[in-house]
Enzyme design. Structure first.
Site, PDB file in Angstrom:
ATOM      1  N   ALA A   1       0.825  -1.203   0.000  1.00  0.00           N
ATOM      2  CA  ALA A   1       0.000   0.000   0.000  1.00  0.00           C
ATOM      3  C   ALA A   1       0.863   1.259   0.000  1.00  0.00           C
ATOM      4  CB  ALA A   1      -0.917  -0.002   1.216  1.00  0.00           C
TER       5      ALA A   1
ATOM      6  N   GLY B   1       1.587  -6.258   0.741  1.00  0.00           N
ATOM      7  CA  GLY B   1       0.612  -6.262  -0.337  1.00  0.00           C
ATOM      8  C   GLY B   1       1.158  -6.817  -1.634  1.00  0.00           C
TER       9      GLY B   1
ATOM     10  N   GLU C   1       3.516  -7.685   8.081  1.00  0.00           N
ATOM     11  CA  GLU C   1       2.538  -6.837   8.779  1.00  0.00           C
ATOM     12  C   GLU C   1       2.619  -6.945  10.292  1.00  0.00           C
ATOM     13  OE1 GLU C   1       1.041  -7.035   4.605  1.00  0.00           O
ATOM     14  OE2 GLU C   1       1.990  -8.429   6.000  1.00  0.00           O
TER      15      GLU C   1
END
Length: 265
Positions: free
Chosen positions: A69, A113, A136
């Site tokens: 992102a 991502g 993450e």
């Protein structure tokens, strides 16, 4: 070969193969709304064109397939999805089912991502310099674009859980060894090798290939039905985490170039 440029993406035709390139090399091909519009729109075009038999998705340049992102866009309050097509998901791709086979040509770093984009494709070709990972947890978040349930579905669950729990990346060679990808290509040649694989698919009866894909994934009404509950659970967990102190600490520590201090609250 024909070439067109859409918002955030470059679209080329090589015979019966459509090549979609995330075209933000200056941002390591990070995903913003323009990427989601461009990629999602190209997939719609491919789905509706009987001359397209297979699709290759890649990133511009040789260093980064997709950096995930666009955090700068998020910090400005911008949305990442294609307006009016939020159902397509991250990058206009991860929830955007098309009957035609998709191949991710991973040409460099694919973390967060970027790995989730690759996991969304039917096949993966990776350059020797490619890396995969879901970091993450190092930022107080989860891989909310399908990574936390698609990775365990595609490789050994224990190996997947190790990658998810540690957030550590793996090389293309390791990805091939554990069955995450189909082929390793020389650096700079991932698209070329992916197109060759797509052409091997394109010579077959297109309706047979498409029907086979629907059955393999249990597709109902253009959705992979077995994933619906997982998407709902992932979204609920993401929303819950987003309210935590740790979810704020992770990105802040990253921006300040320090180790995060987790509080588990």
């Amino acid at each position: 070969m024909t070439r067109t440029t859409q918002a955030g993406a470059l679209v080329e035709r090589v015979g019966n193969v459509m090549v979609i390139t995330i075209n933000r090399p200056e941002a390591r091909n990070a995903v913003n709304s323009s990427v989601s519009i461009g990629v999602g729109g190209a997939l719609e075009e491919a789905a509706n064109d009987p001359e397209v038999r297979a699709i290759v998705v890649t990133g511009a340049g040789d260093k980064s397939f997709c950096a995930g992102a666009d955090l700068k866009a998020i910090s400005r309050g911008e949305k990442l999805h294609a307006p009016g097509h939020e159902d397509w998901g991250f990058a206009g791709f991860v929830k955007h089912y098309v009957d035609k086979p998709t191949i991710a040509a991973v040409n460099g770093t694919a973390l967060g991502g970027g790995t989730e984009l690759a996991l969304s494709a039917d096949l993966i070709v990776a350059a020797e310099n490619a890396t995969f990972g879901l970091p993450e947890v190092k930022r107080g978040l989860i891989a909310g674009a399908g990574g936390v349930f698609r990775l365990p579905a595609q490789i050994s669950q224990r190996l997947a859980m190790e990658m998810i729990f540690t957030g550590d990346p793996i090389s293309a060679a390791r990805a091939l060894e554990i069955g995450l990808i189909n082929q390793v290509a020389p650096e700079g040649k991932s698209v070329e090798v992916a197109i060759a694989l797509a052409e091997r698919i394109a010579v077959n009866a297109p309706l047979s290939v498409q029907a086979s894909k629907r059955v393999a994934y249990g597709v109902v009404d253009e959705q992979r039905a077995e994933e619906n509950d997982r998407w709902a659970l992932s979204a609920a967990e993401w929303d819950r985490l987003a309210l935590s102190e740790d979810a704020k600490e992770g990105p802040l520590a990253f921006a300040e170039k320090r180790e995060p201090v987790w509080k588990a609250r």
